[in-house]
Design a protein around this motif. Sequence first.
Motif, PDB file in Angstrom:
ATOM      1  N   ALA A  47      42.542  23.401  41.739  1.00 10.79           N
ATOM      2  CA  ALA A  47      42.683  23.528  40.289  1.00 10.79           C
ATOM      3  C   ALA A  47      44.151  23.713  39.927  1.00 10.79           C
ATOM      4  O   ALA A  47      44.922  24.250  40.720  1.00 10.79           O
ATOM      5  CB  ALA A  47      41.889  24.744  39.802  1.00 10.79           C
ATOM      6  N   ASP A  48      44.538  23.289  38.714  1.00 13.85           N
ATOM      7  CA  ASP A  48      45.857  23.675  38.215  1.00 13.85           C
ATOM      8  C   ASP A  48      45.726  25.095  37.649  1.00 13.85           C
ATOM      9  O   ASP A  48      44.632  25.657  37.619  1.00 13.85           O
ATOM     10  CB  ASP A  48      46.406  22.675  37.197  1.00 13.85           C
ATOM     11  CG  ASP A  48      45.570  22.595  35.924  1.00 13.85           C
ATOM     12  OD1 ASP A  48      45.110  23.640  35.411  1.00 13.85           O
ATOM     13  OD2 ASP A  48      45.378  21.470  35.424  1.00 13.85           O
ATOM     14  N   HIS A  49      46.824  25.693  37.201  1.00 14.87           N
ATOM     15  CA  HIS A  49      46.728  27.123  36.882  1.00 14.87           C
ATOM     16  C   HIS A  49      45.876  27.403  35.651  1.00 14.87           C
ATOM     17  O   HIS A  49      45.231  28.443  35.580  1.00 14.87           O
ATOM     18  CB  HIS A  49      48.096  27.809  36.821  1.00 14.87           C
ATOM     19  CG  HIS A  49      49.042  27.286  35.811  1.00 14.87           C
ATOM     20  ND1 HIS A  49      50.009  26.359  36.114  1.00 14.87           N
ATOM     21  CD2 HIS A  49      49.199  27.574  34.509  1.00 14.87           C
ATOM     22  CE1 HIS A  49      50.717  26.101  35.033  1.00 14.87           C
ATOM     23  NE2 HIS A  49      50.248  26.816  34.052  1.00 14.87           N
ATOM     24  N   GLU A  50      45.815  26.459  34.694  1.00 15.18           N
ATOM     25  CA  GLU A  50      44.948  26.686  33.532  1.00 15.18           C
ATOM     26  C   GLU A  50      43.469  26.614  33.922  1.00 15.18           C
ATOM     27  O   GLU A  50      42.648  27.421  33.484  1.00 15.18           O
ATOM     28  CB  GLU A  50      45.265  25.683  32.418  1.00 15.18           C
ATOM     29  CG  GLU A  50      46.559  26.048  31.704  1.00 15.18           C
ATOM     30  CD  GLU A  50      47.016  24.965  30.725  1.00 15.18           C
ATOM     31  OE1 GLU A  50      46.192  24.095  30.375  1.00 15.18           O
ATOM     32  OE2 GLU A  50      48.192  25.020  30.323  1.00 15.18           O
ATOM     33  N   GLN A  51      43.127  25.638  34.768  1.00 15.21           N
ATOM     34  CA  GLN A  51      41.744  25.537  35.268  1.00 15.21           C
ATOM     35  C   GLN A  51      41.401  26.769  36.116  1.00 15.21           C
ATOM     36  O   GLN A  51      40.277  27.269  36.056  1.00 15.21           O
ATOM     37  CB  GLN A  51      41.576  24.279  36.130  1.00 15.21           C
ATOM     38  CG  GLN A  51      41.707  22.974  35.367  1.00 15.21           C
ATOM     39  CD  GLN A  51      41.889  21.780  36.309  1.00 15.21           C
ATOM     40  OE1 GLN A  51      42.374  21.919  37.433  1.00 15.21           O
ATOM     41  NE2 GLN A  51      41.505  20.603  35.838  1.00 15.21           N
ATOM     42  N   ALA A  52      42.377  27.238  36.884  1.00 10.88           N
ATOM     43  CA  ALA A  52      42.147  28.420  37.732  1.00 10.88           C
ATOM     44  C   ALA A  52      41.852  29.636  36.866  1.00 10.88           C
ATOM     45  O   ALA A  52      40.936  30.413  37.160  1.00 10.88           O
ATOM     46  CB  ALA A  52      43.359  28.672  38.627  1.00 10.88           C
ATOM     47  N   LEU A  53      42.613  29.802  35.794  1.00  4.71           N
ATOM     48  CA  LEU A  53      42.373  30.943  34.901  1.00  4.71           C
ATOM     49  C   LEU A  53      40.988  30.837  34.250  1.00  4.71           C
ATOM     50  O   LEU A  53      40.264  31.825  34.145  1.00  4.71           O
ATOM     51  CB  LEU A  53      43.453  31.039  33.829  1.00  4.71           C
ATOM     52  CG  LEU A  53      43.298  32.261  32.907  1.00  4.71           C
ATOM     53  CD1 LEU A  53      43.486  33.569  33.680  1.00  4.71           C
ATOM     54  CD2 LEU A  53      44.243  32.210  31.724  1.00  4.71           C
ATOM     55  N   ALA A  54      40.622  29.613  33.844  1.00  7.26           N
ATOM     56  CA  ALA A  54      39.295  29.415  33.248  1.00  7.26           C
ATOM     57  C   ALA A  54      38.199  29.783  34.245  1.00  7.26           C
ATOM     58  O   ALA A  54      37.203  30.429  33.884  1.00  7.26           O
ATOM     59  CB  ALA A  54      39.138  27.968  32.778  1.00  7.26           C
ATOM     60  N   ALA A  55      38.386  29.405  35.523  1.00  2.00           N
ATOM     61  CA  ALA A  55      37.390  29.715  36.555  1.00  2.00           C
ATOM     62  C   ALA A  55      37.316  31.224  36.821  1.00  2.00           C
ATOM     63  O   ALA A  55      36.230  31.773  37.021  1.00  2.00           O
ATOM     64  CB  ALA A  55      37.707  28.958  37.845  1.00  2.00           C
ATOM     65  N   LEU A  56      38.468  31.896  36.799  1.00  7.18           N
ATOM     66  CA  LEU A  56      38.478  33.352  36.961  1.00  7.18           C
ATOM     67  C   LEU A  56      37.744  34.019  35.793  1.00  7.18           C
ATOM     68  O   LEU A  56      36.934  34.925  35.984  1.00  7.18           O
ATOM     69  CB  LEU A  56      39.916  33.885  37.005  1.00  7.18           C
ATOM     70  CG  LEU A  56      40.739  33.640  38.265  1.00  7.18           C
ATOM     71  CD1 LEU A  56      42.200  34.029  38.020  1.00  7.18           C
ATOM     72  CD2 LEU A  56      40.191  34.414  39.452  1.00  7.18           C
ATOM     73  N   THR A  57      38.053  33.551  34.583  1.00  8.27           N
ATOM     74  CA  THR A  57      37.485  34.144  33.372  1.00  8.27           C
ATOM     75  C   THR A  57      35.972  33.965  33.321  1.00  8.27           C
ATOM     76  O   THR A  57      35.243  34.824  32.840  1.00  8.27           O
ATOM     77  CB  THR A  57      38.134  33.510  32.114  1.00  8.27           C
ATOM     78  OG1 THR A  57      39.556  33.606  32.248  1.00  8.27           O
ATOM     79  CG2 THR A  57      37.732  34.246  30.851  1.00  8.27           C
ATOM     80  N   ALA A  58      35.506  32.823  33.850  1.00  8.42           N
ATOM     81  CA  ALA A  58      34.064  32.536  33.873  1.00  8.42           C
ATOM     82  C   ALA A  58      33.372  33.169  35.083  1.00  8.42           C
ATOM     83  O   ALA A  58      32.164  32.995  35.259  1.00  8.42           O
ATOM     84  CB  ALA A  58      33.849  31.024  33.882  1.00  8.42           C
ATOM     85  N   TYR A  59      34.127  33.901  35.900  1.00  6.59           N
ATOM     86  CA  TYR A  59      33.595  34.514  37.124  1.00  6.59           C
ATOM     87  C   TYR A  59      33.068  33.447  38.102  1.00  6.59           C
ATOM     88  O   TYR A  59      32.185  33.719  38.905  1.00  6.59           O
ATOM     89  CB  TYR A  59      32.483  35.537  36.809  1.00  6.59           C
ATOM     90  CG  TYR A  59      33.035  36.862  36.312  1.00  6.59           C
ATOM     91  CD1 TYR A  59      32.933  38.009  37.102  1.00  6.59           C
ATOM     92  CD2 TYR A  59      33.667  36.962  35.084  1.00  6.59           C
ATOM     93  CE1 TYR A  59      33.448  39.235  36.660  1.00  6.59           C
ATOM     94  CE2 TYR A  59      34.188  38.167  34.632  1.00  6.59           C
ATOM     95  CZ  TYR A  59      34.078  39.299  35.426  1.00  6.59           C
ATOM     96  OH  TYR A  59      34.595  40.500  34.997  1.00  6.59           O
ATOM     97  N   ASP A  60      33.611  32.235  38.028  1.00  2.00           N
ATOM     98  CA  ASP A  60      33.237  31.184  38.980  1.00  2.00           C
ATOM     99  C   ASP A  60      33.999  31.345  40.286  1.00  2.00           C
ATOM    100  O   ASP A  60      33.579  30.833  41.323  1.00  2.00           O
ATOM    101  CB  ASP A  60      33.534  29.798  38.402  1.00  2.00           C
ATOM    102  CG  ASP A  60      32.585  29.422  37.279  1.00  2.00           C
ATOM    103  OD1 ASP A  60      31.465  29.981  37.247  1.00  2.00           O
ATOM    104  OD2 ASP A  60      32.961  28.590  36.441  1.00  2.00           O
ATOM    105  N   VAL A  61      35.166  31.980  40.223  1.00  2.05           N
ATOM    106  CA  VAL A  61      35.942  32.284  41.430  1.00  2.05           C
ATOM    107  C   VAL A  61      36.396  33.737  41.349  1.00  2.05           C
ATOM    108  O   VAL A  61      36.412  34.341  40.273  1.00  2.05           O
ATOM    109  CB  VAL A  61      37.174  31.354  41.614  1.00  2.05           C
ATOM    110  CG1 VAL A  61      36.748  29.898  41.741  1.00  2.05           C
ATOM    111  CG2 VAL A  61      38.181  31.545  40.490  1.00  2.05           C
ATOM    112  N   ASP A  62      36.763  34.278  42.505  1.00  2.00           N
ATOM    113  CA  ASP A  62      37.201  35.671  42.584  1.00  2.00           C
ATOM    114  C   ASP A  62      38.721  35.795  42.502  1.00  2.00           C
ATOM    115  O   ASP A  62      39.242  36.715  41.873  1.00  2.00           O
ATOM    116  CB  ASP A  62      36.722  36.290  43.903  1.00  2.00           C
ATOM    117  CG  ASP A  62      35.206  36.169  44.069  1.00  2.00           C
ATOM    118  OD1 ASP A  62      34.483  36.660  43.187  1.00  2.00           O
ATOM    119  OD2 ASP A  62      34.763  35.549  45.058  1.00  2.00           O
ATOM    120  N   VAL A  63      39.414  34.880  43.189  1.00  2.00           N
ATOM    121  CA  VAL A  63      40.878  34.925  43.218  1.00  2.00           C
ATOM    122  C   VAL A  63      41.435  33.513  43.053  1.00  2.00           C
ATOM    123  O   VAL A  63      40.735  32.521  43.278  1.00  2.00           O
ATOM    124  CB  VAL A  63      41.429  35.542  44.530  1.00  2.00           C
ATOM    125  CG1 VAL A  63      41.121  37.022  44.611  1.00  2.00           C
ATOM    126  CG2 VAL A  63      40.926  34.810  45.749  1.00  2.00           C
TER     127      VAL A  63
END
Length: 227
Positions: A47-63
């Motif tokens: 993921a790029d950093h915006e997608q990564a933040l979205a995934a963190l926010t959605a609890y789809d990823v942990d880190v």
Amino acid sequence: GMEDLKGLRRGRVRIACSQAVAREFLPAAIGRFREGHPMVDFDVRVADHEQALAALTAYDVDVALVFGPAPLPQFERIATLDQRLVALMPPDHALADRAPLRLRDCAPYPVALPDRSTGGRQLLDAFSERTGIQFEVVLESNSFEMLRRSVAHAGLVSFQIEVGAPADGSLPGIVVRPVDQRDAPAADLVLGQLQGRNLPVICGIFVEHLVAGMERIRGGAPAFPAA
């Protein structure tokens, strides 16, 4: 007691990461970690950093382990590692004997660039805006593998951050040269999580493992040496 320890031995670690760490750093990290924690499994999404933040926010990823994120709200930095930009080119390229390489020297030659969602591309675009020097972009791709292969097959120059670049001489048809930091200042590879979130215990242990690898790189050593 022993039951608590058993709880640490299994579980899933979910990570969003830049392509730069997907090639070598993260696979090596996971390989070393699984030697001691064979019951742990992993879900890794590029993921790029915006997608990564979205995934963190959605609890789809942990880190998330991403390159060059602007400070983002809700993104808590755990560790950072300075990364410089390097150029990839064929061994017989006219620029292969310039070290460190000035970006203006690359302008006459056709280049293959990552797309604008990547931190490395943002460093290159900032250079163009600052200097007015444009690159002759003949190939643009969101795939780092595509960019690397285009260096080997089409004689192009491409750019990457150190951690994602092949070790010099490890891939046929590609040599790696540092870019002068006056042209592209170092930027951060950032390990982070959602602000204030309590990570699952096994994730916390893996995070410590990643931080140790980042520290070894900072000291000039291999991140995850073979056991």
